[in-house]
Scaffold this active site. Structure first.
Site, PDB file in Angstrom:
ATOM      1  N   TYR A 130     -10.141  -3.147  -7.210  1.00  0.00           N
ATOM      2  CA  TYR A 130     -10.408  -3.813  -6.064  1.00  0.00           C
ATOM      3  C   TYR A 130     -11.994  -3.098  -5.752  1.00  0.00           C
ATOM      4  O   TYR A 130     -12.998  -4.089  -5.427  1.00  0.00           O
ATOM      5  CB  TYR A 130      -9.582  -3.244  -4.916  1.00  0.00           C
ATOM      6  CG  TYR A 130     -10.351  -3.885  -3.284  1.00  0.00           C
ATOM      7  CD1 TYR A 130     -10.183  -4.946  -3.234  1.00  0.00           C
ATOM      8  CD2 TYR A 130     -10.931  -2.769  -2.667  1.00  0.00           C
ATOM      9  CE1 TYR A 130     -10.527  -5.513  -1.846  1.00  0.00           C
ATOM     10  CE2 TYR A 130     -11.336  -3.230  -1.304  1.00  0.00           C
ATOM     11  CZ  TYR A 130     -11.204  -4.719  -0.958  1.00  0.00           C
ATOM     12  OH  TYR A 130     -11.642  -4.941   0.167  1.00  0.00           O
ATOM     13  N   ARG A 147       0.772  -1.320  -0.012  1.00  0.00           N
ATOM     14  CA  ARG A 147      -0.114   0.039   0.119  1.00  0.00           C
ATOM     15  C   ARG A 147       0.802   1.367  -0.027  1.00  0.00           C
ATOM     16  O   ARG A 147       0.451   2.406  -0.689  1.00  0.00           O
ATOM     17  CB  ARG A 147      -0.855   0.136   1.214  1.00  0.00           C
ATOM     18  CG  ARG A 147      -2.122  -0.868   1.139  1.00  0.00           C
ATOM     19  CD  ARG A 147      -3.014  -0.708   2.104  1.00  0.00           C
ATOM     20  NE  ARG A 147      -2.703  -0.578   3.532  1.00  0.00           N
ATOM     21  CZ  ARG A 147      -2.766  -1.696   4.380  1.00  0.00           C
ATOM     22  NH1 ARG A 147      -3.262  -2.926   3.699  1.00  0.00           N
ATOM     23  NH2 ARG A 147      -2.157  -1.733   5.470  1.00  0.00           N
ATOM     24  N   HIS A 172       3.766  -6.655 -14.238  1.00  0.00           N
ATOM     25  CA  HIS A 172       5.282  -6.701 -13.837  1.00  0.00           C
ATOM     26  C   HIS A 172       5.993  -7.877 -14.670  1.00  0.00           C
ATOM     27  O   HIS A 172       6.970  -7.545 -15.290  1.00  0.00           O
ATOM     28  CB  HIS A 172       5.459  -6.894 -12.285  1.00  0.00           C
ATOM     29  CG  HIS A 172       5.399  -5.589 -11.254  1.00  0.00           C
ATOM     30  ND1 HIS A 172       4.046  -5.455 -11.061  1.00  0.00           N
ATOM     31  CD2 HIS A 172       6.267  -4.827 -11.165  1.00  0.00           C
ATOM     32  CE1 HIS A 172       4.319  -4.375 -10.399  1.00  0.00           C
ATOM     33  NE2 HIS A 172       5.423  -3.703 -10.427  1.00  0.00           N
ATOM     34  N   SER A 226      -1.395  -6.994 -10.734  1.00  0.00           N
ATOM     35  CA  SER A 226      -0.083  -6.332 -10.570  1.00  0.00           C
ATOM     36  C   SER A 226       1.119  -7.255 -10.822  1.00  0.00           C
ATOM     37  O   SER A 226       1.912  -6.703 -11.625  1.00  0.00           O
ATOM     38  CB  SER A 226      -0.017  -5.587  -9.085  1.00  0.00           C
ATOM     39  OG  SER A 226       1.086  -4.994  -9.134  1.00  0.00           O
ATOM     40  N   ASN A 267       4.204   2.289  -3.591  1.00  0.00           N
ATOM     41  CA  ASN A 267       3.908   2.994  -4.748  1.00  0.00           C
ATOM     42  C   ASN A 267       2.359   3.359  -4.801  1.00  0.00           C
ATOM     43  O   ASN A 267       1.505   2.691  -5.174  1.00  0.00           O
ATOM     44  CB  ASN A 267       4.286   2.425  -5.898  1.00  0.00           C
ATOM     45  CG  ASN A 267       4.083   3.056  -7.212  1.00  0.00           C
ATOM     46  OD1 ASN A 267       3.461   4.290  -7.232  1.00  0.00           O
ATOM     47  ND2 ASN A 267       5.042   2.460  -8.439  1.00  0.00           N
TER      48      ASN A 267
END
Length: 520
Positions: free
Chosen positions: A385, A370, A412, A408, A373
């Site tokens: 979310y 959290r 990446h 996420s 970034n």
């Protein structure tokens, strides 16, 4: 310690309390609090006003100078001349013009296609809505349903094409690693910006059409459609137009945030001296990270062959990369999340500089995710979310959480796989599997310093494993024959199946730059 230092530290320490009070108020008004933009500085900006904290930055500068001196003196004694080895940097940016042209295509497609398509949809749909009186039950016309679904499908097709064409270009033209990463990160950024703009303004266009058709009164719209608002700052006010002006969309594309608003808190003027200082620090940090990798990580893996990767050497390689990996983590954080984003925020007079929080004090992985970034976290929370939570309900809250982490991790790994030219999901496994399991096992709210030590140790070891495994696979791709042919070779790790290989390539000072680039 001076009185000024104590005042600054006390101010920073009291800010989390204020934010917690804000969160309490937000929870009382809405189950899903919205992002509230306000004028505030980055934490490091305030911490660096303290002389003791500022001295830590001077230590990193001294380390950078020492690394440069080490390179210069070692080359002078060994070769009789000084060579700072900029060949790798020049190779990575050898196609800057082509990279800029591709970026310009991404930017123009976002500006022209996304905005104009949304503008057309928002205004054209008004012609499908008949005016009705308040006594009639509003029924959505079939033509409007078909029109909305058509543009939803067109939007999904645009996302698919936007993902495909940049990847096709960088693979077809064989972009170097640095320019690949730049294009892929900009591709993801433009997609996130586009989705934020569409997601925020679609309810606005629907609300305007309802007011336009007199299905609801303006007073009812004030109370019914702005339930996500808090303390006077709204996601959007009662709309006077179904689509915002292009100037607002253009500012949003460059603003250091991924949450769309019609307006943001702004500073009164631009301090160009501060901008140049941040950009210079960003360049110095990038150079520092490059030399860290070149001098301390590359020699470990330069002569790796599969038969030499024993358990002993693997563990020693991970340990030798933990400290350089940690320094590279600090370089990425300070260079991008602090210097680069603050420079752009100052140039655009963007007043909310909370791009990160005190992630270094995290005692759980959820707290680290959290606060590391906040720019990306706000987008994931707002548009992934919350929407998943509303669709699935409270019963499947854990599914909504994992959806955020999984998405996420996929993004990446998507960037790394296309940048390096092979799929080796080490980061994905650490992020989406081990990280999520740790989130479930470790306590979420604790002040025990032992858990903070665990987070730091996990970061160091995890970064060492990533650098070690990705580097081994890179050199296996250079030195080992293929085990399978066709596209499947992209997904099968050669480092796991390479047994009979020739000697690894070596680099000498007389070799051409092409050999150097292949080795690196």
């Amino acid at each position: 310690m001076s009185a000024l230092d104590l005042a600054i530290i006390n101010k920073i320490e009291t800010e989390p309390t204020i934010q917690n009070d804000d969160n309490t108020k937000k929870k009382s008004t809405s189950a899903f609090p919205t992002k509230i933009f306000r004028m505030r500085s980055s934490i490091l900006t305030e911490l660096l006003q303290v002389s003791h904290i500022r001295s830590i930055r001077q230590i990193f500068i001294a380390v950078l100078v020492t690394v440069f001196l080490q390179v210069a003196i070692s080359d002078l004694f060994e070769y009789g001349t000084i060579d700072f080895r900029f060949d790798v940097i020049l190779w990575n940016f050898s196609n800057v013009s082509a990279c800029f042209r591709l970026w310009l295509c991404l930017f123009l497609s976002t500006c022209i296609i996304v905005y104009n398509a949304f503008h057309f949809w928002a205004y054209k749909r008004l012609s499908f809505i008949p005016s009705v009186s308040s006594t009639k039950i509003p029924i959505k016309p079939t033509s409007l349903l078909i029109f909305d679904w058509f543009w939803l499908v067109a939007y999904c097709c645009y996302i698919g094409l936007f993902l495909y064409f940049p990847v096709h270009c960088i693979l077809a033209e064989n972009y170097p690693i640095a320019t690949r990463i730049f294009i892929l990160m900009e591709q993801v950024r433009f997609l996130m910006k586009s989705h934020a703009f569409v997601r925020e303004n679609t309810p606005r266009a629907i609300l305007y059409s309802q007011i336009h058709s007199k299905e609801i009164a303006t007073e009812e719209a004030l109370n019914d459609k702005l339930e996500d608002s808090f303390s006077g700052q709204k996601a959007f006010a009662v709309p006077h137009t179904p689509c915002p002006e292009f100037s607002k969309f253009l500012y949003f594309l460059f603003a250091p945030t991924l949450i769309y608003r019609d307006s943001y808190p702004r500073t009164s003027s631009v301090q160009w001296k501060y901008v140049l200082s941040q950009l210079a620090q960003f360049a110095a940090t990038a150079l520092f990270g490059y030399y860290l990798f070149y001098r301390f990580c590359l020699p470990v893996f330069r002569h790796f062959k599969s038969e030499h990767v024993t358990l002993k050497k693997f563990v020693l390689s991970i340990l030798s990369c933990t400290l350089p990996g940690a320094l590279l983590l600090f370089c990425a954080f300070y260079g991008f999340l602090h210097c680069w984003l603050n420079a752009f925020a100052e140039m655009l007079r963007f007043a909310d500089r909370q791009f990160y929080s005190d992630w270094w004090t995290a005692t759980s992985w959820s707290s680290y995710y959290r606060t590391w970034n906040i720019v990306v976290h706000d987008w994931l929370y707002t548009y992934v979310y919350r929407d998943c939570h509303k669709l699935l309900g409270v019963k499947y809250r854990l599914v909504s959480m994992y959806t955020v982490i999984f998405l996420s991790a996929c993004v990446h790994e998507y960037i790394l796989a296309l940048a390096f030219g092979y799929f080796y999901p080490i980061l994905f496994l650490q992020f989406a599997v081990l990280g999520f399991i740790s989130m479930l096992i470790l306590p979420q709210r604790t002040q025990n310093n032992a858990f903070n030590v665990f987070i730091w140790t996990s970061l160091f070891v995890g970064l060492g494993m990533q650098m070690c495994l990705y580097s081994i696979e890179w050199y296996a791709r250079q030195n080992c024959p293929r085990t399978v042919n066709g596209p499947l070779d992209y997904f099968v790790p050669r480092s796991l199946f390479c047994r009979d290989v020739n000697d690894t390539m070596t680099i000498n000072r007389e070799s051409s730059s092409t050999t150097l680039h292949m080795d690196l």
